[in-house]
Design a protein around this motif. Structure first.
Motif, PDB file in Angstrom:
ATOM      1  N   LYS A 126      76.275  -6.908  70.665  1.00 14.33           N
ATOM      2  CA  LYS A 126      76.290  -6.989  72.131  1.00 14.33           C
ATOM      3  C   LYS A 126      75.843  -5.672  72.763  1.00 14.33           C
ATOM      4  CE  LYS A 126      79.459  -7.762  76.011  1.00 14.33           C
ATOM      5  NZ  LYS A 126      80.861  -8.127  76.398  1.00 14.33           N
ATOM      6  N   ASN A 184      72.496  -5.168  75.056  1.00 16.91           N
ATOM      7  CA  ASN A 184      72.651  -4.831  76.481  1.00 16.91           C
ATOM      8  C   ASN A 184      71.991  -3.504  76.840  1.00 16.91           C
ATOM      9  OD1 ASN A 184      73.986  -7.200  76.967  1.00 16.91           O
ATOM     10  ND2 ASN A 184      76.034  -6.295  77.021  1.00 16.91           N
ATOM     11  N   ARG A 224      70.554 -10.043  79.079  1.00 19.51           N
ATOM     12  CA  ARG A 224      71.938  -9.685  78.811  1.00 19.51           C
ATOM     13  C   ARG A 224      72.486 -10.567  77.693  1.00 19.51           C
ATOM     14  NH1 ARG A 224      74.296  -5.158  80.353  1.00 19.51           N
ATOM     15  NH2 ARG A 224      76.313  -6.239  80.442  1.00 19.51           N
ATOM     16  N   TYR A 225      73.290  -9.969  76.826  1.00 17.60           N
ATOM     17  CA  TYR A 225      73.778 -10.697  75.652  1.00 17.60           C
ATOM     18  C   TYR A 225      74.542 -11.961  76.041  1.00 17.60           C
ATOM     19  CZ  TYR A 225      75.764 -11.446  70.999  1.00 17.60           C
ATOM     20  OH  TYR A 225      76.115 -11.983  69.780  1.00 17.60           O
ATOM     21  N   ASP A 226      75.335 -11.889  77.123  1.00 13.40           N
ATOM     22  CA  ASP A 226      76.112 -13.067  77.520  1.00 13.40           C
ATOM     23  C   ASP A 226      75.269 -14.137  78.209  1.00 13.40           C
ATOM     24  OD1 ASP A 226      75.661 -11.762  79.893  1.00 13.40           O
ATOM     25  OD2 ASP A 226      77.766 -11.516  80.433  1.00 13.40           O
ATOM     26  N   LYS A 227      73.970 -13.860  78.400  1.00 18.15           N
ATOM     27  CA  LYS A 227      73.064 -14.855  78.969  1.00 18.15           C
ATOM     28  C   LYS A 227      72.278 -15.599  77.885  1.00 18.15           C
ATOM     29  CE  LYS A 227      74.097 -13.787  83.236  1.00 18.15           C
ATOM     30  NZ  LYS A 227      74.889 -14.734  84.064  1.00 18.15           N
ATOM     31  N   ARG A 245      71.708 -18.230  75.178  1.00 18.40           N
ATOM     32  CA  ARG A 245      72.341 -19.541  75.031  1.00 18.40           C
ATOM     33  C   ARG A 245      72.073 -20.233  73.690  1.00 18.40           C
ATOM     34  NH1 ARG A 245      75.110 -17.816  78.176  1.00 18.40           N
ATOM     35  NH2 ARG A 245      75.315 -18.237  80.403  1.00 18.40           N
ATOM     36  N   THR A 266      77.207 -17.289  68.922  1.00 15.18           N
ATOM     37  CA  THR A 266      77.915 -16.009  68.966  1.00 15.18           C
ATOM     38  C   THR A 266      79.381 -16.243  68.629  1.00 15.18           C
ATOM     39  OG1 THR A 266      78.404 -16.226  71.327  1.00 15.18           O
ATOM     40  CG2 THR A 266      76.360 -15.082  70.729  1.00 15.18           C
ATOM     41  N   THR A 308      83.304 -14.041  68.994  1.00  9.99           N
ATOM     42  CA  THR A 308      84.000 -12.866  69.498  1.00  9.99           C
ATOM     43  C   THR A 308      85.148 -12.488  68.564  1.00  9.99           C
ATOM     44  OG1 THR A 308      85.610 -14.129  70.783  1.00  9.99           O
ATOM     45  CG2 THR A 308      83.496 -13.617  71.852  1.00  9.99           C
TER      46      THR A 308
END
Length: 376
Positions: free
Chosen positions: A192, A196, A202-205, A207, A211, A213
């Motif tokens: 991540k 970033n 962005r990593y959280d974008k 899809r 991934t 956590t």
């Protein structure tokens, strides 16, 4: 110039930054191997005990284990043995855009012959290319870490979805060894942070790329009780014998070298790592085989005495598909090298909580290698 010190038992040396040597000149990775030997003896009884445990946990379910399949030797043989022992695997293949026709044929033949229907997870190329480019721009050796984490995440997600408790891993420390963390490191926080800082997405974008956590790992381990197991580590796993069996039973084709079933890993191991970082992953594999008695140290030294050969066409194809001009790429190859230590990772967490992790490993809820490599 600093003198390179080589292990007196294997062929790993002091160019491995996290390596240490005892008073007899034996490296820490030999001791890791010996620890794994003690806890994973070659034993048909241990294999059958593990298989029966998997069957019991999967009773009344469609699948009793998840098995990743790349078309390579290790994953193909793991799948073959799983089916021969009567397991019902959910087969998963990951398409990151770098597979070869040989690997594709191996996957198809194995599934057709074993009467299995694989689930294929295909990455969006634009997302994945951006992720890979980030690691090149960061100048770290772990450029294949995004794939490693994505495969790990995909197997866990499917295990969770289908309520499967066991994930089969095709790794064997007797033939592959344990890759030094200074050569190859990955965890969710590391991936991540690199993305970033150096990516355009962005990593959280992202899809299309699975991934996982830290919280997911904790929930999977203690709530869903998902475990990764390596049945090959209880077998006398020898490449020549395995190749013959795979060719006879699964019409398997050899692709020329370890991890060369994938163009990207071929490029990384034969060109990028040796040229930019002076990392020769043959040392890890050959060292494991020396310790296992599959090859002599003299034979291994002769092999690594020859430069790692590479295919210039693959080098050109990989760099072009990643969007680097020849000039850009050569400039990156000359730039200063960097390490996972320069980014936020979970490594300090692992070491801070080494004792609880040790207890969890002793309970066989996590692989022993996690403690041996990351907590000491």
């Amino acid at each position: 110039m600093e003198t390179i010190k080589r292990c007196n038992r294997c062929v790993l040396d002091s160019t491995v930054e996290d390596n240490t040597f005892d008073s007899d000149g034996v490296c820490k990775y030999c001791y890791i191997h010996d620890e794994l030997e003690r806890s994973h003896p070659v034993s048909e009884f241990q294999v059958e005990k593990l298989i029966n445990r998997i069957k019991d946990a999967g009773r009344h379910k469609k699948y009793d284990c998840v098995c990743g399949l790349s078309g390579g030797r290790d994953s193909s043989y793991t799948l073959l043995k799983a089916v021969e022992y009567g397991l019902r695997p959910l087969v998963v293949s990951v398409d990151n855009g770098w597979g070869t026709s040989i690997a594709d044929a191996n996957i198809k033949n194995a599934c057709d012959i074993l009467k299995l229907k694989p689930i294929t997870i295909k990455f969006d190329w634009n997302e994945y290319r951006d992720l890979q480019r980030s690691f090149f721009i960061a100048g770290v050796p772990d450029v294949d870490s995004p794939t490693d984490l994505a495969i790990y995440a995909a197997l866990h997600q499917l295990a969770r979805q289908y309520k499967i408790r066991y994930i089969l891993n095709g790794h064997s420390f007797r033939t592959e060894g344990s890759s030094p963390i200074s050569w190859s490191y990955f965890d969710p926080v590391y991936i991540k942070n690199v993305q970033n800082e150096f990516g355009t997405i962005r990593y959280d974008k992202i899809r299309s790329i699975p991934t996982i956590t830290s919280r997911d790992l904790i929930v999977d381990t203690f709530i869903h009780r998902i475990k990764e197991v390596r049945i090959l580590e209880f077998m006398d796993y020898r490449k020549k014998d395995v190749d013959k069996e795979l060719k006879e039973k699964l019409k398997w084709q050899d692709y020329g070298g370890h991890h060369q079933e994938n163009k990207f890993t071929h490029f990384i191991q034969s060109y990028y790592l040796p040229v930019k970082f002076n990392i020769d992953k043959r040392k890890t594999e050959l060292s494991a085989q020396i310790r296992s008695g599959h090859i002599t140290r003299k034979e291994a030294l002769k092999i690594i005495g020859q430069p790692y050969s590479f295919d210039q066409e693959i080098v050109d194809e990989v760099t072009a598909r990643l969007g680097f001009s020849p000039q850009q790429f050569q400039s990156m190859m000359q730039e200063k090298t960097h390490s996972h230590r320069e980014f936020k990772t979970l490594l300090s967490f692992y070491r801070l909580f080494r004792f609880p992790i040790y207890l969890v490993v002793r309970m066989k809820l996590l692989p022993q290698i996690l403690y041996l490599k990351y907590c000491q």
